[in-house]
Design an enzyme around this catalytic site. Structure first.
Site, PDB file in Angstrom:
ATOM      1  N   HIS A   1      42.468   5.765  35.225  1.00 20.39           N
ATOM      2  CA  HIS A   1      41.671   6.190  33.905  1.00 20.39           C
ATOM      3  C   HIS A   1      40.679   7.244  34.206  1.00 20.39           C
ATOM      4  CE1 HIS A   1      44.535   3.432  32.019  1.00 20.39           C
ATOM      5  NE2 HIS A   1      44.042   2.460  32.272  1.00 20.39           N
TER       6      HIS A   1
ATOM      7  N   LYS B   1      48.571   6.474  37.004  1.00 19.93           N
ATOM      8  CA  LYS B   1      49.119   6.313  35.530  1.00 19.93           C
ATOM      9  C   LYS B   1      47.825   6.316  34.736  1.00 19.93           C
ATOM     10  CE  LYS B   1      50.985   1.728  35.356  1.00 19.93           C
ATOM     11  NZ  LYS B   1      49.791   1.159  34.648  1.00 19.93           N
TER      12      LYS B   1
ATOM     13  N   CYS C   1      52.511  -4.287  32.554  1.00 17.28           N
ATOM     14  CA  CYS C   1      52.925  -3.180  33.480  1.00 17.28           C
ATOM     15  C   CYS C   1      54.113  -3.639  34.198  1.00 17.28           C
ATOM     16  CB  CYS C   1      51.705  -2.618  34.245  1.00 17.28           C
ATOM     17  SG  CYS C   1      50.223  -1.912  33.133  1.00 17.28           S
TER      18      CYS C   1
ATOM     19  N   ASP D   1      46.821   1.971  37.866  1.00 16.12           N
ATOM     20  CA  ASP D   1      46.001   2.461  36.559  1.00 16.12           C
ATOM     21  C   ASP D   1      44.749   3.377  37.132  1.00 16.12           C
ATOM     22  OD1 ASP D   1      47.162   1.567  34.347  1.00 16.12           O
ATOM     23  OD2 ASP D   1      45.783   0.371  33.878  1.00 16.12           O
TER      24      ASP D   1
ATOM     25  N   HIS E   1      42.525   3.987  24.533  1.00 14.28           N
ATOM     26  CA  HIS E   1      42.673   2.934  25.271  1.00 14.28           C
ATOM     27  C   HIS E   1      41.628   2.007  25.831  1.00 14.28           C
ATOM     28  CE1 HIS E   1      45.328   0.556  27.946  1.00 14.28           C
ATOM     29  NE2 HIS E   1      44.510   1.062  29.196  1.00 14.28           N
TER      30      HIS E   1
ATOM     31  N   ASP F   1      50.501  -1.809  40.046  1.00 18.74           N
ATOM     32  CA  ASP F   1      49.004  -2.135  39.894  1.00 18.74           C
ATOM     33  C   ASP F   1      48.446  -3.402  40.672  1.00 18.74           C
ATOM     34  OD1 ASP F   1      49.781   0.054  38.156  1.00 18.74           O
ATOM     35  OD2 ASP F   1      49.297  -1.078  36.110  1.00 18.74           O
TER      36      ASP F   1
ATOM     37  N   HIS G   1      38.663  -0.242  32.533  1.00 18.37           N
ATOM     38  CA  HIS G   1      39.231  -0.860  33.619  1.00 18.37           C
ATOM     39  C   HIS G   1      39.770   0.173  34.667  1.00 18.37           C
ATOM     40  CE1 HIS G   1      42.221  -0.911  30.628  1.00 18.37           C
ATOM     41  NE2 HIS G   1      43.231  -0.691  31.635  1.00 18.37           N
TER      42      HIS G   1
END
Length: 300
Positions: A56, A101, A143, A54, A62, A12, A76
């Site tokens: 999303h 992810k 993470c 990340d 979340h 990340d 984010h």
């Protein structure tokens, strides 16, 4: 090359987690630069280098407008935005695979991610016969920690490089390091990853402080003399050259006495022997004729 078939997981390292990002961590940009330098210098040590992000899309609860920063967070790493892309320092590295992810739910461990073909991080590592993992990235307290602990749980020996990660806060970082330690994650600085060269303490460096190759030659010559003394200065060695033996405690007069003893000659006997020599056959009267020399020291 490292004896193990080792993989590096870069977790990340995205603008969204660096200074100026939606969940920026202090030191994020510096960590990105350090990781880039480390990979540039050590890429050959790895059979496989993979990044996580990340990413999303609709992560449900979340995201929150009133986050508690434990289970809920501000938006984010939104998919397809510049903040969700790899940090520019990382994007230019020789990356073998990338997994994303958290598309539709919270995800902290890189092992929850999949690549563009839907293959999981674990499967990618198995496919490449990886038998050891190194983990770096952002954030150590979240993470990175979860990815490292998952790696151990799945059977790999895992190392986290302490100088190539950064926590959200020092307090959370201490807790994360404790959890990783209890899980069996090795934590060490990246300088100790593959060993390093120790400069001999007394070895001068050419060009440093005016020291040049000639000085090194002189130093080596002096060392040879010292070795010579070591080899031939032992009075227990009959082949040696230590005439006086151990003279550390002798004064000069004592040293002379030792020399006189070792070279004790009967001078009277030598002179008597010289008187017996007959040189008459070697000379004649002509050898003692100086009539050709005048008083003014001029030759006639």
């Amino acid at each position: 090359m490292n004896e193990q078939n080792r993989a590096l997981i870069i977790v990340d390292v995205q603008p969204t987690f660096c200074e100026g990002g939606a969940l920026g961590v202090v030191g994020g940009n510096a960590v990105a630069e350090k990781i880039a330098d480390f990979v540039t210098n050590n890429a050959s040590e790895y059979a496989f280098i993979v990044t996580t992000q990340d990413w999303h899309i609709k992560p449900g609860k979340h995201f929150s407008d009133h986050p508690d920063f434990v289970d809920t967070w501000p938006a984010h790493g939104v998919a397809d935005t510049p903040e969700a892309e790899l940090h520019e320092e990382i994007a230019s590295l020789p990356i073998d695979a990338s997994v994303k992810k958290g598309q539709y739910a919270a995800a902290y461990s890189g092992f929850e991610g999949v690549d563009e073909n839907g293959e999981s991080l674990e499967q990618l590592l198995r496919d490449h016969d990886i038998d050891a993992l190194d983990v770096v990235g952002i954030a150590e307290s979240h993470c990175v920690k979860d990815t490292a602990i998952d790696g151990v749980r799945k059977g790999w020996p895992v190392r986290v490089f302490s100088d190539l990660t950064v926590p959200v806060s020092e307090e959370l970082g201490e807790e994360a390091r404790r959890e990783m330690d209890e899980a069996g994650v090795d934590q060490l600085p990246s300088t100790e990853a593959f060993g390093f060269y120790d400069e001999p303490e007394d070895q001068p460096i050419p060009g440093e402080n005016g020291f040049d190759d000639a000085d090194i030659d002189e130093a080596e010559e002096e060392e040879e003399y010292e070795n010579f003394d070591d080899d031939y200065g032992d009075d227990s060695d009959p082949e040696g050259f230590d005439i006086l033996g151990d003279t550390d405690d002798l004064n000069p007069d004592d040293a002379d006495a030792e020399l006189d003893k070792d070279f004790d000659l009967d001078l009277d006997a030598v002179l008597d022997e010289a008187d017996d020599f007959d040189f008459s056959a070697e000379v004649d009267d002509a050898d003692f004729d100086f009539s050709d020399i005048d008083l003014n020291n001029e030759l006639k």
